[in-house]
Design an enzyme around this catalytic site. Structure first.
Site, short mmCIF file in Angstrom:
data_model
loop_
_atom_site.label_atom_id
_atom_site.label_comp_id
_atom_site.label_asym_id
_atom_site.label_seq_id
_atom_site.Cartn_x
_atom_site.Cartn_y
_atom_site.Cartn_z
N SER A 210 0.86 -1.19 0.00
CA SER A 210 0.00 0.00 0.00
C SER A 210 0.89 1.24 0.00
O SER A 210 2.07 1.15 0.38
CB SER A 210 -0.85 0.00 1.27
OG SER A 210 -1.54 1.21 1.42
N TYR B 44 -2.61 -1.26 10.90
CA TYR B 44 -2.70 -1.55 9.47
C TYR B 44 -1.49 -1.00 8.71
O TYR B 44 -0.85 -1.71 7.92
CB TYR B 44 -4.00 -0.98 8.88
CG TYR B 44 -4.07 -1.16 7.37
CD1 TYR B 44 -4.29 -2.42 6.82
CD2 TYR B 44 -3.87 -0.08 6.50
CE1 TYR B 44 -4.32 -2.61 5.45
CE2 TYR B 44 -3.90 -0.26 5.13
CZ TYR B 44 -4.13 -1.53 4.61
OH TYR B 44 -4.15 -1.70 3.24
N1 LIG Z 1 -8.82 -0.63 -1.07
C1 LIG Z 1 -7.81 0.10 -0.68
O1 LIG Z 1 -7.93 1.32 -0.47
C2 LIG Z 1 -6.44 -0.53 -0.56
C3 LIG Z 1 -5.31 0.31 -0.65
C4 LIG Z 1 -4.05 -0.26 -0.53
C5 LIG Z 1 -3.92 -1.62 -0.31
N2 LIG Z 1 -5.03 -2.40 -0.22
C6 LIG Z 1 -4.84 -3.84 0.03
O2 LIG Z 1 -5.38 -4.55 -1.05
C7 LIG Z 1 -5.71 -5.86 -0.63
C8 LIG Z 1 -7.10 -6.22 -1.13
O3 LIG Z 1 -8.03 -5.36 -0.52
P1 LIG Z 1 -9.32 -4.79 -1.29
O4 LIG Z 1 -9.20 -3.33 -1.32
O5 LIG Z 1 -9.56 -5.52 -2.54
O6 LIG Z 1 -10.43 -5.13 -0.18
P2 LIG Z 1 -11.74 -6.04 -0.22
O7 LIG Z 1 -12.60 -5.62 -1.36
O8 LIG Z 1 -12.29 -5.94 1.17
O9 LIG Z 1 -11.19 -7.50 -0.51
C9 LIG Z 1 -10.48 -8.22 0.46
C10 LIG Z 1 -10.40 -9.68 0.04
O10 LIG Z 1 -9.70 -10.39 1.08
C11 LIG Z 1 -10.50 -11.49 1.50
N3 LIG Z 1 -10.31 -11.77 2.92
C12 LIG Z 1 -10.48 -10.92 3.97
N4 LIG Z 1 -10.24 -11.56 5.12
C13 LIG Z 1 -9.90 -12.84 4.79
C14 LIG Z 1 -9.56 -14.00 5.54
N5 LIG Z 1 -9.52 -13.97 6.89
N6 LIG Z 1 -9.30 -15.15 4.88
C15 LIG Z 1 -9.35 -15.19 3.53
N7 LIG Z 1 -9.65 -14.14 2.76
C16 LIG Z 1 -9.95 -12.97 3.39
C17 LIG Z 1 -11.94 -11.04 1.23
O11 LIG Z 1 -12.79 -12.17 1.04
P3 LIG Z 1 -13.78 -12.79 2.12
O12 LIG Z 1 -14.37 -11.66 2.89
O13 LIG Z 1 -14.74 -13.54 1.25
O14 LIG Z 1 -12.95 -13.71 2.94
C18 LIG Z 1 -11.77 -10.30 -0.10
O15 LIG Z 1 -11.76 -11.23 -1.16
C19 LIG Z 1 -5.57 -5.87 0.89
O16 LIG Z 1 -4.35 -6.48 1.25
C20 LIG Z 1 -5.56 -4.40 1.25
O17 LIG Z 1 -4.85 -4.15 2.44
C21 LIG Z 1 -6.29 -1.89 -0.34
#
Ligand SMILES: NC(=O)c1ccc[n+]([C@@H]2O[C@H](COP(=O)([O-])OP(=O)(O)OC[C@H]3O[C@@H](n4cnc5c(N)ncnc54)[C@H](OP(=O)(O)O)[C@@H]3O)[C@@H](O)[C@H]2O)c1
Length: 259
Positions: A140, A153
């Site tokens: 991130s 985080y």
């Molecule tokens: N969105 C942002 O602003 C942002 C910015 C920088 C980095 N990121 C990073 O990008 C990555 C993806 O996030 P996203 O933005 O796509 O968020 P998201 O839409 O909430 O997706 C998160 C994914 O992780 C899975 N997940 C969560 N907890 C889990 C667990 N205990 N076991 C297995 N799977 C799990 C969720 O599926 P289930 O709920 O079905 O398990 C979902 O598929 C993360 O590492 C996040 O920190 C996000």
């Protein structure tokens, strides 16, 4: 040579789901992991209908080390070669450290750090043996900054970047590449999960998930180590080089405040 599989954690939504489309378009079969069975089943159906690939789904809570090991065992039993490991599953939590839930933070550390490291530990040796493979860790912009109101985080994402850069160096004499995708705030399920919806960070200039996945995928496939999208976020990652860290921390806090 037969194309291997891409293993994507957190593929039921957000960045992971969008990355799955890119691998599928390029003809790679997939192992998709998350906790939401229905979402994964629906995605598997969609991908297998539209592309000539196999899609395996595995329902796992990856904040538990036992489940990560079970996933590895399942993949071994199926004799699948993981050519691409995408450590994407992760979440954040908003609030001052004295108010936030330890249970959730412990799960976050286990998912964002421990499982990412463990899956790398399990799959990297065989990539090195084959001298082929790529790992994509989702870090991130937070990896570069201290993050008041999301202290744990931001710290987990600092780990992801540090770990990735160190391994990139250790792997320099192999064909294996390891990348850290460092998006800024992106419209996904992330902000709701983190209780961040009212934060200024997501109010203006949040990235589109399709753009994050497209640029991330392309640069990952080229073997780039640190992938940052957008001039604004590139500048944000460089701020600690030019300004006192206390000032930067203050600025991040003001961005994190809910309006
Ligand atoms: N969105 C942002 O602003 C942002 C910015 C920088 C980095 N990121 C990073 O990008 C990555 C993806 O996030 P996203 O933005 O796509 O968020 P998201 O839409 O909430 O997706 C998160 C994914 O992780 C899975 N997940 C969560 N907890 C889990 C667990 N205990 N076991 C297995 N799977 C799990 C969720 O599926 P289930 O709920 O079905 O398990 C979902 O598929 C993360 O590492 C996040 O920190 C996000």
């Amino acid at each position: 040579m037969e194309k291997g599989y891409a293993l994507i954690t957190g593929a039921s939504g957000g960045i992971g789901r969008q990355l799955a489309y890119h691998f599928a378009e390029d003809g790679y079969s997939l192992v998709l992991v998350a906790r939401s069975k229905e979402k994964l089943e629906e995605l598997k159906k969609e991908l297998e209908n539209n592309y000539s690939i196999s899609v395996l789904i595995s329902i796992k809570d990856l904040s538990k080390q036992k489940e990560a090991l079970k996933l590895y065992d399942e993949i071994k039993q199926q004799r699948i070669t993981v050519q691409f490991l995408v450590n994407n599953a992760g979440f954040g939590l908003y609030g001052t450290f004295i108010e936030t839930s330890w249970a959730e933070e412990a799960d976050m550390i286990d998912l964002n750090i421990k499982t990412l490291t463990y899956l790398t530990k399990l799959f990297l040796p065989e990539m090195v043996e084959r001298n082929q493979g790529r790992i994509l860790n989702i870090a991130s912009v937070a990896s570069f900054l201290p993050g008041p109101l999301m202290a744990v985080y931001y710290a987990t994402k600092a780990y992801v970047l540090s770990f990735t850069e160190a391994l990139e160096n250790e792997l320099k004499d192999t064909n294996i590449t390891i990348s850290a995708l460092c998006p800024g705030p992106t419209k996904t399920g992330f902000s709701d999960r983190a209780n961040l919806s009212g934060s200024k960070l997501f109010e203006s200039g949040a990235l589109h998930v399709e753009d994050v996945a497209k640029v991330g995928y392309e640069q990952f496939m080229r073997g780039k180590t640190i992938i940052i999208l957008g001039a604004k976020f590139k500048v944000a990652t460089m701020l600690p080089r030019f300004f006192p860290r206390k000032l930067i921390t203050k600025v991040v806090r003001s961005m994190q405040e809910v309006k």
